[in-house]
Design a protein around this motif. Structure first.
Motif, mmCIF file in Angstrom:
data_model
loop_
_atom_site.group_PDB
_atom_site.id
_atom_site.type_symbol
_atom_site.label_atom_id
_atom_site.label_comp_id
_atom_site.label_asym_id
_atom_site.label_seq_id
_atom_site.Cartn_x
_atom_site.Cartn_y
_atom_site.Cartn_z
ATOM 1 N N ASP A 65 10.042 -7.794 -1.020
ATOM 2 C CA ASP A 65 9.335 -7.725 0.261
ATOM 3 C C ASP A 65 9.821 -8.809 1.220
ATOM 4 O O ASP A 65 9.403 -8.840 2.384
ATOM 5 N N THR A 66 10.675 -9.697 0.732
ATOM 6 C CA THR A 66 11.223 -10.738 1.592
ATOM 7 C C THR A 66 11.963 -10.104 2.765
ATOM 8 O O THR A 66 12.877 -9.310 2.573
ATOM 9 N N VAL A 72 9.138 -14.190 -0.420
ATOM 10 C CA VAL A 72 8.372 -14.064 -1.658
ATOM 11 C C VAL A 72 9.196 -14.653 -2.789
ATOM 12 O O VAL A 72 10.309 -14.188 -3.065
ATOM 13 N N SER A 110 9.812 -15.577 -6.808
ATOM 14 C CA SER A 110 9.488 -14.967 -8.108
ATOM 15 C C SER A 110 8.964 -15.995 -9.093
ATOM 16 O O SER A 110 9.001 -17.186 -8.853
ATOM 17 N N LEU A 143 2.557 -8.944 -3.498
ATOM 18 C CA LEU A 143 3.890 -9.164 -2.932
ATOM 19 C C LEU A 143 4.950 -9.267 -4.016
ATOM 20 O O LEU A 143 4.717 -9.827 -5.099
ATOM 21 N N LYS A 144 6.115 -8.719 -3.698
ATOM 22 C CA LYS A 144 7.253 -8.729 -4.597
ATOM 23 C C LYS A 144 8.435 -9.405 -3.907
ATOM 24 O O LYS A 144 8.510 -9.401 -2.675
ATOM 25 N N VAL A 156 5.410 -17.173 -0.065
ATOM 26 C CA VAL A 156 4.326 -16.745 -0.945
ATOM 27 C C VAL A 156 4.895 -16.447 -2.323
ATOM 28 O O VAL A 156 6.032 -15.963 -2.426
ATOM 29 N N GLN A 157 4.115 -16.700 -3.336
ATOM 30 C CA GLN A 157 4.548 -16.361 -4.690
ATOM 31 C C GLN A 157 4.336 -14.872 -4.948
ATOM 32 O O GLN A 157 3.405 -14.249 -4.392
ATOM 33 N N ALA A 158 5.160 -14.329 -5.785
ATOM 34 C CA ALA A 158 5.011 -12.926 -6.170
ATOM 35 C C ALA A 158 3.613 -12.691 -6.727
ATOM 36 O O ALA A 158 3.078 -13.518 -7.470
#
Length: 117
Positions: A89-90, A115, A117, A85-86, A11-13
């Motif tokens: 959070d990975t 996630v 960036s 998400l940041k 997922v993208q940040a």
């Protein structure tokens, strides 16, 4: 009790993700369900939990705000919604069951959240 976590991915940040944890077996004895995460190269950390019958939720201080735990009693499923998400959070996210308030003794295989960036 058997647990199966799912819903992870890349997922993208800034995006959101909802993880699911499906329970099967002796679910009537479940006291609480917890979510944990383990970032690469680090130890496992408590994210939060939900009392299975009453639905009360609890979160680690560092997880309050962007993480929301809920459950669908009829589907025997617990959810972890992660918003905004940041990259930090990975992690591998896992669910666990506390049977009778004696600690998390049943664990499911984790689901990877990455996630970018």
């Amino acid at each position: 009790v058997q647990l199966q976590a799912s819903g992870g991915g890349l997922v993208q940040a800034g995006g959101s993700l909802r993880l699911s944890c499906e329970l099967s077996g002796r679910t009537s004895s479940v006291y609480a369900m917890g979510w944990f995460r383990q970032p690469p190269g680090k130890g496992r950390a408590y994210v939060g939990s939900i009392r299975w019958n009453e639905g009360s939720t609890f979160y680690a201080d560092s997880m309050k705000g962007r993480f929301v735990i809920s459950r669908d009693y009829a589907k025997n499923t617990v959810y972890l919604q992660i918003n905004n998400l940041k990259p930090e959070d990975t992690a591998v996210y896992s669910c666990a069951a506390d049977m009778g308030g004696e600690g998390y003794s049943y664990w499911g295989h984790g689901t990877q959240v990455t996630v970018s960036s």
